[in-house]
Write a protein that holds these residues in place. Structure first.
Motif: not given
Length: 314
Positions: A59, A64, A68-69, A71, A101, A161-162, A164-167
Motif C-alpha cells: 500500500k 487514497a 481511490g487508489y 489496483l 495498491i 480488496l474493495h 479493505r481499501y479505497s479503490l
C-alpha cells in the motif's frame, strides 16, 4: 531503455526475488533474522473452491485520492511482486506513477514459481495431444482451471480488496508472464469486464495448439464499449523458432497461421476499434527469463502513469 538501464532493472530483480533474504550473522550475535520488504503484508485467502492463496499487498504511504487508489494485480505473486514493488516505489517518489495498491497472487508453498498450482490456475482446458512434451519427460500437471481462477479474481479477490481499501473501479490492471500472459489473454478474450488494463508478457499462446482463437472474433464480440487496453511484451530472442515449448510442437495449420507473438500483436493492432487500444513492446536481446523485470517496468508505466487516466479510454 538503454543497456545500462536494462542491467540496473535486472539487478533489481535479483535483489528482490524473495521477501526475506538471510542476513549474515554479525560477530556479536550468531543469530540471524529475516530482511523483509517494508510496507508489505501477506494474507491467507481461501477461494470458494477450497483453494488456498497467499495475497501479497503493498500500500502506498500517501492517502487514497478522492477517486481511490489504482489496483495492479500480479500473477505468480512470489516471483513478480518484489520487483514490481521496488520499481514502483523508485518511480512513484518522483511522482511519475499514480498511488496504487499492488497485489501479488501467490501460493502457500511461497515458492518463486509453484508449477503445479500455476499450471492449473493459468491455463484453459487443453487436449494432451495438442501440448508439447515437458522437459525431463514428465507429464503435464493438472491444468485447465483458468475460468475458475477468473471467477476467484473477479468475484472473490477484487470485492475483498474493495472492502479493505479505497479503490478506483475504473483503474484496475492485471499482469502475467508466460502462463500468466496466456491467462491474461484468456481473461481478456472471455471476461474483459474483469479488468481495465491487461498486460501479457511473453504469453504462452502455443497452449493447446494456439487455441487462443481468432482475435477478430473476440475483439468484435467482447471488447467493444469496454474501454479496455492491452499491452503485449516479449523478448527479442523469443521470436525465433528454435527455443521454448512451441519449438516442440508439430507444424500444425494453427501454428503456421499464428506465426509469432510480434505477428499476433500486429494482427490485433490492425483490428483496433475505438475503446480497444493495443500496444506492443519488444525488448531486443532478451530471452523468456531475462525479459521479466523489463516487462514489469513497462507494465507499471503503461497502467500506472498519472497521465493515462483518460488516454485511449474516451
Amino acid at each position: 531503455m538503454n543497456t545500462a538501464t536494462q542491467m540496473f532493472v535486472l539487478c533489481l530483480l535479483l535483489l528482490s526475488t524473495s521477501f526475506c533474504l538471510a542476513e549474515p550473522p554479525s560477530r556479536a550475535d550468531s543469530a540471524s533474522t529475516a530482511v523483509c520488504l517494508p510496507g508489505t503484508e501477506q494474507v491467507k485467502l481461501n477461494s470458494q473452491e477450497g483453494l488456498e492463496y497467499r495475497i501479497l499487498i503493498a500500500k502506498p504511504e500517501q492517502p487514497a485520492p478522492e477517486v481511490g487508489y489504482r489496483l495492479l494485480v500480479l500473477l505468480d505473486g512470489h516471483s513478480n511482486f518484489p520487483a514490481a514493488v521496488t520499481l514502483y516505489r523508485m518511480q512513484q517518489r518522483a511522482s511519475e506513477l499514480a498511488p496504487t495498491i499492488i497485489v501479488g497472487v501467490g501460493y502457500p508453498s511461497e515458492s518463486r514459481i509453484d508449477m503445479p498450482r500455476r499450471t492449473f490456475d493459468l491455463t484453459p482446458p487443453a487436449e494432451l495431444e495438442k501440448l508439447p512434451p515437458r522437459r525431463g519427460g514428465s507429464g503435464w500437471p493438472k491444468h485447465g482451471g483458468a475460468d475458475q481462477f477468473i471467477t476467484f479474481l473477479k468475484d472473490e479477490l477484487k470485492p475483498w480488496l474493495h472492502q479493505r481499501y479505497s479503490l478506483d473501479p475504473t483503474q484496475e490492471a492485471i499482469f502475467g508472464h508466460s502462463f500468466g500472459g496466456l491467462f491474461v489473454m484468456h481473461c481478456l478474450a472471455n471476461a474483459p469486464e474483469s479488468f481495465d488494463d491487461y498486460i501479457a508478457a511473453s504469453p504462452s499462446l502455443w497452449w493447446n495448439d494456439y487455441a487462443i482463437g481468432n482475435p477478430q472474433e473476440w475483439i468484435t464480440n467482447k471488447w467493444l464499449g469496454k474501454k479496455t487496453r492491452l499491452l503485449i511484451t516479449v523478448g527479442g530472442q523469443e521470436l525465433g523458432e528454435d527455443g521454448g515449448p512451441a519449438s516442440l510442437l508439430a507444424p500444425t495449420p494453427a501454428k503456421k497461421t499464428f506465426g509469432n507473438i510480434r505477428q499476433f500483436a500486429e494482427r490485433i493492432q490492425h483490428l483496433q476499434t475505438d475503446g480497444v487500444p493495443v500496444q506492443y513492446k519488444e525488448f531486443p536481446g532478451e530471452n523468456h527469463g531475462s525479459v521479466t523485470p523489463l516487462a514489469i517496468n513497462e507494465a507499471l508505466r503503461f497502467a500506472l502513469q498519472r497521465n493515462n487516466t483518460s488516454m485511449s479510454r474516451e
